[in-house]
Write a protein that holds these residues in place. Structure first.
Motif, PDB file in Angstrom:
ATOM      1  N   LEU A  72       0.924  -1.287  -0.028  1.00 51.52           N
ATOM      2  CA  LEU A  72      -0.029  -0.165  -0.093  1.00 51.52           C
ATOM      3  C   LEU A  72       0.841   1.141   0.187  1.00 51.52           C
ATOM      4  O   LEU A  72       0.574   2.205  -0.655  1.00 51.52           O
ATOM      5  N   SER A 137      -6.262   8.032  -0.363  1.00 50.93           N
ATOM      6  CA  SER A 137      -5.783   8.488  -1.710  1.00 50.93           C
ATOM      7  C   SER A 137      -4.938   7.358  -2.467  1.00 50.93           C
ATOM      8  O   SER A 137      -5.125   6.981  -3.503  1.00 50.93           O
ATOM      9  N   THR A 139      -4.350   4.299  -1.939  1.00 49.84           N
ATOM     10  CA  THR A 139      -5.072   3.105  -1.993  1.00 49.84           C
ATOM     11  C   THR A 139      -5.898   3.072  -3.192  1.00 49.84           C
ATOM     12  O   THR A 139      -6.186   2.155  -3.827  1.00 49.84           O
ATOM     13  N   ILE A 142      -4.197   2.551  -6.225  1.00 46.33           N
ATOM     14  CA  ILE A 142      -3.861   1.218  -6.609  1.00 46.33           C
ATOM     15  C   ILE A 142      -4.894   0.575  -7.260  1.00 46.33           C
ATOM     16  O   ILE A 142      -5.055  -0.182  -8.012  1.00 46.33           O
ATOM     17  N   GLU A 144      -7.518   1.919  -8.595  1.00 45.96           N
ATOM     18  CA  GLU A 144      -7.905   2.148 -10.040  1.00 45.96           C
ATOM     19  C   GLU A 144      -6.851   1.558 -11.053  1.00 45.96           C
ATOM     20  O   GLU A 144      -7.208   1.065 -12.067  1.00 45.96           O
ATOM     21  N   PHE A 146      -5.030  -1.162 -10.725  1.00 46.85           N
ATOM     22  CA  PHE A 146      -5.302  -2.644 -10.735  1.00 46.85           C
ATOM     23  C   PHE A 146      -6.492  -3.075 -11.668  1.00 46.85           C
ATOM     24  O   PHE A 146      -6.545  -3.946 -12.519  1.00 46.85           O
ATOM     25  N   ARG A 189       4.442   7.053 -11.511  1.00 53.21           N
ATOM     26  CA  ARG A 189       4.374   6.552  -9.956  1.00 53.21           C
ATOM     27  C   ARG A 189       4.107   4.798 -10.202  1.00 53.21           C
ATOM     28  O   ARG A 189       4.426   4.335  -8.867  1.00 53.21           O
TER      29      ARG A 189
ATOM     30  N   LEU B  62     -16.158   5.160  -8.557  1.00 55.93           N
ATOM     31  CA  LEU B  62     -14.942   5.553  -9.364  1.00 55.93           C
ATOM     32  C   LEU B  62     -15.355   5.114 -10.984  1.00 55.93           C
ATOM     33  O   LEU B  62     -15.978   4.241 -11.165  1.00 55.93           O
ATOM     34  N   ILE B  70     -16.401   1.262 -10.770  1.00 54.30           N
ATOM     35  CA  ILE B  70     -16.394   0.690  -9.360  1.00 54.30           C
ATOM     36  C   ILE B  70     -17.165   1.265  -8.288  1.00 54.30           C
ATOM     37  O   ILE B  70     -16.738   2.408  -8.063  1.00 54.30           O
ATOM     38  N   ASP B  91      -4.279  15.972   0.392  1.00 56.22           N
ATOM     39  CA  ASP B  91      -3.865  14.926  -0.564  1.00 56.22           C
ATOM     40  C   ASP B  91      -4.766  14.057  -1.290  1.00 56.22           C
ATOM     41  O   ASP B  91      -4.378  12.901  -1.684  1.00 56.22           O
ATOM     42  N   ILE B  92      -6.094  14.351  -1.369  1.00 56.35           N
ATOM     43  CA  ILE B  92      -7.032  13.650  -2.143  1.00 56.35           C
ATOM     44  C   ILE B  92      -7.071  13.882  -3.337  1.00 56.35           C
ATOM     45  O   ILE B  92      -7.353  15.199  -3.703  1.00 56.35           O
ATOM     46  N   ASN B  93      -6.639  13.094  -4.195  1.00 56.29           N
ATOM     47  CA  ASN B  93      -6.162  13.511  -5.721  1.00 56.29           C
ATOM     48  C   ASN B  93      -6.920  12.486  -6.593  1.00 56.29           C
ATOM     49  O   ASN B  93      -6.309  11.957  -7.457  1.00 56.29           O
ATOM     50  N   PHE B  94      -8.109  11.839  -6.190  1.00 53.60           N
ATOM     51  CA  PHE B  94      -8.901  11.231  -7.033  1.00 53.60           C
ATOM     52  C   PHE B  94     -10.306  11.820  -6.998  1.00 53.60           C
ATOM     53  O   PHE B  94     -10.684  12.598  -6.231  1.00 53.60           O
ATOM     54  N   PHE B 136     -12.706   3.917   4.172  1.00 53.29           N
ATOM     55  CA  PHE B 136     -11.307   3.379   3.723  1.00 53.29           C
ATOM     56  C   PHE B 136     -11.392   1.778   4.012  1.00 53.29           C
ATOM     57  O   PHE B 136     -10.994   1.164   3.234  1.00 53.29           O
ATOM     58  N   VAL B 147      -8.321  -7.964  -6.367  1.00 59.58           N
ATOM     59  CA  VAL B 147      -7.064  -7.925  -6.790  1.00 59.58           C
ATOM     60  C   VAL B 147      -6.522  -9.515  -6.254  1.00 59.58           C
ATOM     61  O   VAL B 147      -6.035 -10.220  -7.029  1.00 59.58           O
TER      62      VAL B 147
END
Lengths: 221, 221
Positions: A72, A137, A139, A142, A144, A146, A189, B62, B70, B91-94, B136, B147
């Motif tokens: 992670l 974020s 996580t 990752i 997205e 995958f 990244r 998403l 998803i 830092d939320i960048n999604f 989370f 995964v």
């Protein structure tokens, strides 16, 4: 080791804390050492508390029963780990494994004390939320990559197809991005992720595959 | 609609708030209505603020550029959504998309006011952390299932193979779990996920496939 100095470096909001909050954090702190490859936390371990990394690297990962792993994130010097206090977080019902990738020196604020501090300090509580949202974020990123893009496979395949006999590939991240129809930031990244997984080593203008067997596994997964 | 009543039902920590905190939340609250299929938030939308759902269902998901989706979770009556105030989270960048699955009535606490409240109230700040850690946790669960286990595919295949001509399957979750070498709780959660995705409908002792085409896609993905 100077505990106050480390706390100050780690808590970006240190200067917003009042003297009382600072001294509570300092007096709650304990210094602990772990050896390389020691597990700080695994499924059966108890809930240590808030961890601030002074020296070394800790890897946080999920593990499946079949032995598959997803990293992670990695904690480096001055990073704060919340999940080692996961037991006080609401509805956290997953197990994050924490393993020392090098000898580690850390500051531990035991769970009970950390909880008491959280209940009194808005600044610390909001800071903990910030850290949590940042890990969230990572996580989501990752997830997205995958699930949506299989980008891990595609980058792995690209590297395998293009390395020379010495497992080197002289190429810019931009170029890989263009060829895979992705963006430079995304490729950088993912390459960083591969490096964290010890699959490759990123050098100046060069990508060196250091574990081709494992990279093949990613490509075929 | 009585705003105070809704806030009280939604904030499980309402009774821990002092009068000042309560009145700040109440006075910051605005009632807003959305129609079915309206997007509350998408990539380009601005940052609304904290949302408390009074009536209806909101789906948080998403989306990839290629149109894959998803679902992360669904918000039902009295649920609180933090990501509509994601712009104040660090830092939320999604981009989480929020769509109304039914006509929706909600309470909005605009971002700026919400931020001011967070900075003053430890109880609210810690409660926000709790909600965040719960979301989370849901996300990690999805990551692990997709995964590690490809459990979505395996359950989808199982259903497709076993439904009768009317797309019904009379079976306990326990039985499916045993046949797939999983646990009942895990299967129940995946079936619930499928129901949220409108692939199946869970009835008493019966699973009804309501979108076989989409379920086939999951099975083959």
């Amino acid at each position: 080791m100077n505990i106050q100095e480390t706390l100050k470096n780690s808590f970006q909001i240190w200067n917003k804390l009042n003297e009382n909050e600072k001294s509570e954090l300092i007096s709650a702190s304990k210094v602990i050492n772990f050896k390389k490859n020691e597990m700080l936390q695994s499924r059966d371990a108890s809930c240590l508390g808030l961890i601030i990394l002074k020296k070394g690297i800790i890897r946080a990962y999920l593990a499946s029963d079949a032995g598959k792993e997803i990293t992670l994130y990695k904690l480096l010097e001055n990073d704060i780990c919340l999940f080692s206090a996961g037991c006080i977080m609401k509805d956290i019902n997953f197990d994050i494994n924490l393993i020392c990738e090098e000898d580690v020196e850390l500051i531990l604020i035991p769970t009970e004390k950390y909880n008491q501090i959280l209940e009194k300090s808005t600044v610390i509580s909001n800071y903990a939320s910030d850290i949590l949202s940042s890990r969230f974020s990572d996580t989501i990123w990752i997830l997205e990559q995958f699930v949506f893009h299989s980008l891990d496979k595609r980058v792995a395949n690209y590297l395998i197809e293009h390395i020379d006999d010495d497992n080197n590939l002289r190429i810019t991240h931009e170029k890989i991005a263009n060829e895979l129809g992705s963006a430079r930031e995304v490729i950088s990244r993912m390459l960083k992720y591969f490096e964290n997984e010890s699959l490759i080593k990123l050098e100046r203008n060069n990508i060196k595959v250091i574990n081709l067997k494992k990279l093949n596994k990613v490509a075929e997964s």
